[in-house]
Design a protein around this motif. Sequence first.
Motif, PDB file in Angstrom:
ATOM      1  N   GLY A  54       0.701  -1.257  -0.129  1.00  0.00           N
ATOM      2  CA  GLY A  54       0.114   0.139  -0.107  1.00  0.00           C
ATOM      3  C   GLY A  54       0.742   1.402   0.002  1.00  0.00           C
ATOM      4  N   LEU A  55       2.038   1.411   0.487  1.00  0.00           N
ATOM      5  CA  LEU A  55       2.730   2.419   0.974  1.00  0.00           C
ATOM      6  C   LEU A  55       4.167   2.473   0.257  1.00  0.00           C
ATOM      7  CD1 LEU A  55       1.915   3.149   4.604  1.00  0.00           C
ATOM      8  CD2 LEU A  55       1.386   4.643   2.670  1.00  0.00           C
ATOM      9  N   TYR A  56       4.451   1.379  -0.281  1.00  0.00           N
ATOM     10  CA  TYR A  56       6.037   1.211  -0.883  1.00  0.00           C
ATOM     11  C   TYR A  56       6.827   1.025   0.189  1.00  0.00           C
ATOM     12  CZ  TYR A  56      10.068   1.558  -3.818  1.00  0.00           C
ATOM     13  OH  TYR A  56      11.480   1.445  -4.367  1.00  0.00           O
ATOM     14  N   ILE A  57       7.038   2.003   1.005  1.00  0.00           N
ATOM     15  CA  ILE A  57       7.924   1.697   2.399  1.00  0.00           C
ATOM     16  C   ILE A  57       6.935   1.538   3.366  1.00  0.00           C
ATOM     17  CG2 ILE A  57       9.583   3.407   1.608  1.00  0.00           C
ATOM     18  CD1 ILE A  57       8.022   5.684   2.940  1.00  0.00           C
ATOM     19  N   ALA A  62       7.009   5.880   6.849  1.00  0.00           N
ATOM     20  CA  ALA A  62       6.232   6.737   6.095  1.00  0.00           C
ATOM     21  C   ALA A  62       6.005   7.928   7.211  1.00  0.00           C
ATOM     22  CB  ALA A  62       4.851   6.287   5.740  1.00  0.00           C
ATOM     23  N   ASP A  63       6.010   7.558   8.600  1.00  0.00           N
ATOM     24  CA  ASP A  63       5.981   8.587   9.647  1.00  0.00           C
ATOM     25  C   ASP A  63       7.128   9.398   9.741  1.00  0.00           C
ATOM     26  OD1 ASP A  63       3.342   7.665  10.258  1.00  0.00           O
ATOM     27  OD2 ASP A  63       3.865   6.450  11.994  1.00  0.00           O
ATOM     28  N   GLU A  64       8.230   8.714   9.723  1.00  0.00           N
ATOM     29  CA  GLU A  64       9.594   9.419   9.598  1.00  0.00           C
ATOM     30  C   GLU A  64       9.567  10.313   8.364  1.00  0.00           C
ATOM     31  OE1 GLU A  64      14.235   8.189   9.042  1.00  0.00           O
ATOM     32  OE2 GLU A  64      12.894   6.592   9.804  1.00  0.00           O
ATOM     33  N   VAL A  65       9.429   9.873   7.433  1.00  0.00           N
ATOM     34  CA  VAL A  65       9.490  10.884   6.094  1.00  0.00           C
ATOM     35  C   VAL A  65       8.589  11.981   6.181  1.00  0.00           C
ATOM     36  CG1 VAL A  65       8.909  10.815   3.591  1.00  0.00           C
ATOM     37  CG2 VAL A  65       9.985   8.824   4.595  1.00  0.00           C
ATOM     38  N   ARG A  66       7.301  11.915   6.722  1.00  0.00           N
ATOM     39  CA  ARG A  66       6.366  12.898   7.005  1.00  0.00           C
ATOM     40  C   ARG A  66       7.067  14.067   7.788  1.00  0.00           C
ATOM     41  NH1 ARG A  66       2.683  10.503   8.619  1.00  0.00           N
ATOM     42  NH2 ARG A  66       2.770  10.887  10.833  1.00  0.00           N
ATOM     43  N   LYS A  93      -1.606  10.863   0.679  1.00  0.00           N
ATOM     44  CA  LYS A  93      -2.540  11.144   2.045  1.00  0.00           C
ATOM     45  C   LYS A  93      -1.738  11.086   3.255  1.00  0.00           C
ATOM     46  CE  LYS A  93      -6.733   9.337   3.914  1.00  0.00           C
ATOM     47  NZ  LYS A  93      -7.895   8.143   3.819  1.00  0.00           N
ATOM     48  N   GLU A  94      -0.868   9.960   3.175  1.00  0.00           N
ATOM     49  CA  GLU A  94      -0.063   9.646   4.565  1.00  0.00           C
ATOM     50  C   GLU A  94       0.837  10.761   4.683  1.00  0.00           C
ATOM     51  OE1 GLU A  94       0.814   7.317   7.739  1.00  0.00           O
ATOM     52  OE2 GLU A  94      -0.907   6.862   6.426  1.00  0.00           O
TER      53      GLU A  94
END
Length: 426
Positions: A54-57, A62-66, A93-94
């Motif tokens: 769903g997110l590739y990573i 994903a939280d870290e990237v955001r 969205k994430e």
Amino acid sequence: MEEVYEKVLIVGADFGTDREAFERSMKEMESLAKACFMEPVGVITQRMESMHKGLYIGPGKADEVREAAGLLEAELVIFDDSLTPSQLRNLQKELEKPVMDRTALILDIFERRARTREARLQVESAKLKYLLPRLVGMHGAMTRQGGASGSMSSRGAGEKKLELDRRRIEHRIAELSRELKAVSRERKVQRQKREGDRIPLVALVGYTNAGKSTIMNAMLDAYMQKEEKKVLEKDMLFATLDTTVRRINTGNNKDFLLSDTVGFIHKLPHDLVEAFHSTLEEVENADLLLHVVDYSDSHYREQAKTTRETLQKLNAGAIPAITVYNKSDKSGEETAYPRRIGEDKIYISAKDEASLRMLTEMILERVYEDYLPAEFLIPYDEGRLISYFSQKAHVLSREYVEDGIRLKVKCHKADKDKYAKYLRTQ
């Protein structure tokens, strides 16, 4: 000159197949971003056994990237891979930021570089094919609630907008396909004329930024009497996009056409290769390829491998080739140049006159290897043949005798066979 307009965060996932190749790819992403006038402000990587569907990573990454994107004030997050339509939507969205994948970035660069009508058509076609499956979710702000399924009038505003966009894109892709087929037919006519004139076609191929355009311009400087329009030289990925063909006049009817084509790159998008097929037909129909390799790059072997693999996809893997190890002066090695190895390898610096002369000699040896020595006795009433050989062959001597003109030439085997009745037997 265009200025930096976006700060970008680059993200990549290493699935454990080849760590060195992954690091190269990430470094290349930074160069691609800069080529698109973006400013990389950070790089985040993750080692994974397999891609998250769903997110590739992973969700934690994903939280870290955001968080990083917010702290670094990144306006865009770029992923070093092609993302599926659902991954693209979920990540936007994430991460609460616009997201772009490697394919979209390369397409954006190509769109900026396209100058000719043909190149613009090709890039537009590739971009629309990329966009089409990614339309879903682009109108999330609009309602998708409506009546029962059936007519367009019963659908919500978002759904109707989506359907209209899809139809417009499909219609435009069909239009572009027709226009590109017409361009391809024009190129075919041009090639047939060249084949009739028997002017060999030599195509420069290689990884982007290997120095193909520098070689083209150096050839024009060395062999053209009149000022020819040159191609752009710049230390930047995909600086040259439009295919350029120039006639190189080396003297005594030993001309050849030199074609400078778009550079190749790791993970070159399939739709882009397909869209540029009519342009890359110059490669498929070449008599000789000059595979230009940046010998000063520590990863030149991997780049050369990528070029060979792309040539195979273009059905050009079997065309005779000379590997040109360019930038030998910047390699950091005690490499003598110009230096040729057999008939298919040469070490040069495109800025060096001796290198250019040696490369030209190799090209002429290869493209004129079907030219054979012959001696003809042409009757005076067949003067048109004298004109023909003067234009199509390498004339060694001409002697006027009682029963005609004795002509010593090096000509194409086909011409020697065609005019065999005029051959003088030794």
